[in-house]
Design a protein around this motif. Sequence first.
Motif, short mmCIF file in Angstrom:
data_model
loop_
_atom_site.label_atom_id
_atom_site.label_comp_id
_atom_site.label_asym_id
_atom_site.label_seq_id
_atom_site.Cartn_x
_atom_site.Cartn_y
_atom_site.Cartn_z
N ALA A 148 0.80 -1.22 0.00
CA ALA A 148 0.00 0.00 0.00
C ALA A 148 0.84 1.27 0.00
N SER A 149 2.08 1.21 0.42
CA SER A 149 2.89 2.43 0.53
C SER A 149 4.36 2.05 0.71
N ARG A 150 5.23 3.07 0.59
CA ARG A 150 6.67 2.94 0.86
C ARG A 150 7.32 1.80 0.07
N LEU A 151 6.95 1.68 -1.20
CA LEU A 151 7.52 0.60 -2.01
C LEU A 151 9.04 0.73 -2.19
N PRO A 152 9.58 1.92 -2.53
CA PRO A 152 11.04 2.00 -2.68
C PRO A 152 11.78 1.73 -1.38
N ALA A 153 11.23 2.17 -0.26
CA ALA A 153 11.92 1.99 1.02
C ALA A 153 11.94 0.54 1.47
N ARG A 154 10.86 -0.18 1.19
CA ARG A 154 10.75 -1.56 1.67
C ARG A 154 11.27 -2.59 0.67
N GLY A 155 11.48 -2.20 -0.58
CA GLY A 155 11.93 -3.14 -1.59
C GLY A 155 13.30 -3.72 -1.25
N ARG A 156 13.56 -4.91 -1.80
CA ARG A 156 14.83 -5.60 -1.54
C ARG A 156 15.53 -5.99 -2.84
N VAL A 157 15.22 -5.27 -3.92
CA VAL A 157 15.89 -5.56 -5.19
C VAL A 157 17.37 -5.20 -5.08
N ILE A 158 17.67 -4.04 -4.52
CA ILE A 158 19.05 -3.62 -4.26
C ILE A 158 19.26 -3.72 -2.75
N LEU A 160 20.63 -2.73 -0.03
CA LEU A 160 21.41 -1.71 0.67
C LEU A 160 20.89 -1.57 2.10
N ARG A 161 21.76 -1.35 3.03
CA ARG A 161 21.35 -1.28 4.43
C ARG A 161 20.68 0.05 4.77
N GLY A 162 21.23 1.13 4.31
CA GLY A 162 20.68 2.43 4.65
C GLY A 162 19.36 2.69 3.92
N GLU A 163 18.30 3.00 4.68
CA GLU A 163 16.99 3.17 4.06
C GLU A 163 16.97 4.36 3.11
N ARG A 164 17.65 5.44 3.44
CA ARG A 164 17.60 6.62 2.59
C ARG A 164 18.22 6.32 1.22
N LEU A 165 19.39 5.68 1.22
CA LEU A 165 20.04 5.35 -0.04
C LEU A 165 19.24 4.28 -0.79
N GLN A 170 16.12 2.60 -5.39
CA GLN A 170 14.99 1.81 -5.88
C GLN A 170 13.90 2.68 -6.49
N ARG A 171 13.78 3.92 -6.05
CA ARG A 171 12.88 4.86 -6.72
C ARG A 171 13.37 5.11 -8.15
N ALA A 172 14.67 5.28 -8.31
CA ALA A 172 15.23 5.49 -9.64
C ALA A 172 14.97 4.29 -10.55
N LEU A 173 15.05 3.09 -10.00
CA LEU A 173 14.77 1.89 -10.80
C LEU A 173 13.30 1.84 -11.22
N LEU A 174 12.40 2.17 -10.30
CA LEU A 174 10.97 2.15 -10.63
C LEU A 174 10.65 3.12 -11.75
N CYS A 175 11.29 4.27 -11.75
CA CYS A 175 10.95 5.34 -12.69
C CYS A 175 11.79 5.31 -13.97
N SER A 176 12.68 4.36 -14.08
CA SER A 176 13.60 4.34 -15.20
C SER A 176 12.91 4.01 -16.52
N ARG A 177 13.38 4.67 -17.59
CA ARG A 177 12.94 4.36 -18.95
C ARG A 177 13.98 3.52 -19.69
N ALA A 178 14.96 3.02 -18.99
CA ALA A 178 16.00 2.22 -19.65
C ALA A 178 15.38 0.95 -20.25
N PRO A 179 15.88 0.51 -21.40
CA PRO A 179 15.33 -0.71 -22.01
C PRO A 179 15.60 -1.92 -21.15
N LEU A 180 14.64 -2.84 -21.08
CA LEU A 180 14.80 -4.10 -20.35
C LEU A 180 15.12 -5.25 -21.29
N GLY A 181 14.48 -5.25 -22.47
CA GLY A 181 14.67 -6.33 -23.42
C GLY A 181 15.84 -6.06 -24.33
#
Length: 332
Positions: A148-158, A160-165, A170-181
């Motif tokens: 429901a909320s705080r998806l970048p903070a709670r995600g574990r894709v990257i 990293l220990r520090g929540e701010r970083l 992970q916010r940058a990853l969510l919003c990225s337009r970089a090609p995946l395929g």
Amino acid sequence: MSRRPARQAAGPYAPPVAVSELTVISSDGTRLHAELHGPEGAPAVVLVHGWTCSTAFWAPIVRELAADHRIVLYDQRGHGRSPVVDPGGYSTHTLADDLAAVLDQTLAPGERAVVVGHSMGGMTLMAAADRPQLRERATALLLCNTGASRLPARGRVIPLRGERLRTRVQRALLCSRAPLGPVTPVSRRLLKYVTMGPAAGPAVVEACARIVYACPRAVRAAWGRVMSDLDLDAEVGRLALPTAVLAGTADRLTPLDHARALSASLPRCVGLTELDGLGHMAPVEDPAAVSGVIRGLVAEYGQAHGHEGTAQGTRQRALGATDDDTVEEPTT
């Protein structure tokens, strides 16, 4: 312009041919591709897919349920065969508008359904908590691999220990337009790491890769921006319908603490299912387990509604069609 979904290989992950296909018109005029599967008059189930997916994502669940359930699928705006919209057309409000339109235009008068949302589809259900269409047309809900909320903070894709970083990356990853395929051995391994548990086999990874990598980059980024700022905690408290929660213990995108927070906040939580070793794509990783939870909700809360309307009649209501209009027939 709408698009054909990526072609799938034959087998359990290939999308079944729909009984009928239709176009749902949302409140802002957006046209949404929708499909009906299963026998007329059977208990209804509405399946709402997640970020970067399409109706094809639900193929193994449809195969599990379609023999004795009436299943409604639709492509969220910008996904699958639903067209890309203007930048202002991506928000939790439009997610709720689209679901309300689907419930109104695909279910027969008086018919009610168990509604299942995966990932962003679960967020769609939360966003629609105050919509009369959800309260009046749904009998129960399933929130699957979602938060429901705080998806970048709670995600574990990257990891990293520090929540701010971690939040910033992970916010940058969510919003990225970089090609995946395109779909290659490297891109398949990347997708499996991000979205699936370690036991996911090659066929599952291949099917998901072809679906996810077909999503336009601009659409992926637009919905990623919505999810990066997601705050639906208040809406969770207004979901008065019986609601079950399902999660995979190896989910990196919406880790297990999201599911536990949802189950603690829902007014009528009717169960939390934690699937050991599964990732974010639980409905594809273990369709038997997920369809079993859906069957349980149908048995407890579902309603088989006998009605006189046919699939063609439903199609015409959704399209605003007249006897002179042409309705697109299913294609393989």
